[in-house]
Design an enzyme around this catalytic site. Structure first.
Site, short mmCIF file in Angstrom:
data_model
loop_
_atom_site.label_atom_id
_atom_site.label_comp_id
_atom_site.label_asym_id
_atom_site.label_seq_id
_atom_site.Cartn_x
_atom_site.Cartn_y
_atom_site.Cartn_z
N GLY A 192 0.78 -1.24 0.00
CA GLY A 192 0.00 0.00 0.00
C GLY A 192 0.81 1.28 0.00
O GLY A 192 0.32 2.31 0.46
N ARG A 205 -16.41 -15.20 -9.22
CA ARG A 205 -15.86 -13.87 -9.48
C ARG A 205 -16.96 -12.80 -9.53
O ARG A 205 -16.79 -11.68 -9.06
CB ARG A 205 -15.10 -13.91 -10.81
CG ARG A 205 -14.03 -12.89 -10.96
CD ARG A 205 -13.29 -13.12 -12.25
NE ARG A 205 -12.18 -14.03 -12.09
CZ ARG A 205 -10.94 -13.62 -11.79
NH1 ARG A 205 -10.68 -12.34 -11.64
NH2 ARG A 205 -9.97 -14.48 -11.66
N LEU A 260 -10.08 -7.86 -13.06
CA LEU A 260 -11.48 -7.48 -12.96
C LEU A 260 -12.21 -7.82 -14.27
O LEU A 260 -11.63 -7.74 -15.35
CB LEU A 260 -11.59 -5.99 -12.66
CG LEU A 260 -11.02 -5.60 -11.30
CD1 LEU A 260 -10.78 -4.10 -11.21
CD2 LEU A 260 -11.93 -6.07 -10.16
N HIS A 292 0.95 0.99 -13.09
CA HIS A 292 1.71 -0.17 -13.55
C HIS A 292 3.20 0.18 -13.54
O HIS A 292 3.59 1.23 -14.06
CB HIS A 292 1.26 -0.54 -14.97
CG HIS A 292 1.93 -1.77 -15.48
ND1 HIS A 292 1.60 -3.04 -15.02
CD2 HIS A 292 2.94 -1.94 -16.36
CE1 HIS A 292 2.37 -3.93 -15.63
NE2 HIS A 292 3.19 -3.30 -16.45
N GLU A 344 -10.92 -3.21 -20.48
CA GLU A 344 -11.05 -4.66 -20.30
C GLU A 344 -9.72 -5.41 -20.50
O GLU A 344 -9.39 -6.31 -19.73
CB GLU A 344 -12.11 -5.18 -21.27
CG GLU A 344 -12.76 -6.43 -20.77
CD GLU A 344 -13.75 -6.98 -21.77
OE1 GLU A 344 -14.44 -6.17 -22.43
OE2 GLU A 344 -13.80 -8.21 -21.90
N ASP A 363 -3.73 -3.93 -18.52
CA ASP A 363 -2.63 -2.97 -18.70
C ASP A 363 -2.63 -2.30 -20.08
O ASP A 363 -1.57 -1.99 -20.63
CB ASP A 363 -1.26 -3.66 -18.46
CG ASP A 363 -1.13 -4.20 -17.05
OD1 ASP A 363 -1.75 -3.63 -16.13
OD2 ASP A 363 -0.41 -5.20 -16.87
N GLU A 414 9.68 5.35 -6.47
CA GLU A 414 9.72 6.79 -6.15
C GLU A 414 8.88 7.60 -7.12
O GLU A 414 8.17 8.52 -6.72
CB GLU A 414 11.17 7.28 -6.26
CG GLU A 414 11.82 7.51 -4.92
CD GLU A 414 13.23 7.99 -5.11
OE1 GLU A 414 13.43 9.04 -5.73
OE2 GLU A 414 14.15 7.26 -4.65
C1 GRF Z 1 3.49 -1.11 -7.41
O1 GRF Z 1 4.75 -1.30 -7.98
C2 GRF Z 1 2.45 -0.92 -8.48
O2 GRF Z 1 2.92 -0.26 -9.60
C3 GRF Z 1 2.08 -2.34 -8.82
O3 GRF Z 1 2.12 -3.03 -7.59
C4 GRF Z 1 3.02 -2.36 -6.71
C5 GRF Z 1 2.22 -2.04 -5.48
O4 GRF Z 1 3.00 -1.46 -4.48
N1 GRF Z 1 0.81 -2.39 -9.49
P1 GRF Z 1 2.32 -0.76 -3.25
O5 GRF Z 1 1.37 -1.79 -2.63
O6 GRF Z 1 1.57 0.45 -3.74
O7 GRF Z 1 3.42 -0.41 -2.32
#
Ligand code: GRF
Length: 207
Positions: free
Chosen positions: A14, A68, A96, A112, A145, A148, A175
């Site tokens: 998170g 689901r 999803l 992503h 859908e 990514d 970062e």
């Molecule tokens: C991040 O690298 C995000 O881009 C990817 O999963 C990771 C999640 O990290 N989808 P965090 O839980 O936000 O620290």
């Protein structure tokens, strides 16, 4: 203008969620994080959300035993109970369905850890190192859908340095993730970034 009500969906650490929570503390930020939902009951991010006095919900996909549609129905109900307007996926590790995405189309974002359309899917840092790219990075995009594949809202690159490992590269990318996600959410909340062709709403198989 009133702030947009945002839910962040997580499955783990998170840190992007925390970046959004921190950004949203600014008076002039156009969104507020009102709910954090995790599909993993012991996700570390839940603790941080609680410390930040944000409402949390656990919707454990395992308790739906592979159904689901029922899982997503529960998720959707929770979001609607909180009158959520924008959903931010932040390390949410469930795919999803078209039903859920259609329902939130144009109002659901994902981050992503790669420069999309390069390196969709998992293990992006390892694959970037294996491919020998000089630039890597992160992307915030609208969710459609196909995984990514939605239109990019914000993207930033970082150099891949000699001697980088998956860990050092991941840290450099993280970062900038923390910088671009709040920026992208701002653009969407202010209506300055929009999904041109929203996905159609389709019927939930259970309804
Ligand atoms: C991040 O690298 C995000 O881009 C990817 O999963 C990771 C999640 O990290 N989808 P965090 O839980 O936000 O620290």
């Amino acid at each position: 203008m009133s702030k947009k009500r945002v839910a962040v969906l997580i499955s783990g650490r998170g840190s992007n969620m925390t970046a959004l929570i921190e950004a949203a503390k600014a008076k002039d930020y156009p969104a507020e994080i009102v709910l954090v939902v995790s599909n993993v009951p012991d996700a570390t991010g839940l603790t941080h959300a609680r410390e930040a006095a944000i409402a949390t919900a656990v919707i454990d996909h395992r308790s739906f035993r592979g159904d689901r549609a029922a899982f997503e129905r529960a998720l959707d109900d929770e979001l609607r109970n909180f009158r959520i307007e924008i959903v931010c996926l932040a390390g949410f590790m469930r795919l999803l369905t078209a039903w859920f995405i259609g329902r939130w189309s144009g109002r659901i974002l994902n981050i992503h850890p790669a420069l999309l359309p390069e390196f969709k899917g998992l293990h992006t840092h390892r694959r970037a190192l294996e491919a020998g790219v000089k630039q890597h990075g992160a992307t915030v995009h609208f969710v459609v859908e196909a995984t990514d594949a939605g239109p990019v809202i914000s993207q930033q690159s970082v150099p891949v340095l000699q001697g980088d490992t998956e860990e050092t590269l991941a840290a450099r990318v993280l970062e900038i993730e923390h910088r671009i996600y709040p920026e992208a959410l701002r653009l969407v909340a202010e209506g300055r970034a929009k999904l041109a062709t929203p996905q159609p709403e389709i019927k939930n198989p259970r309804v």
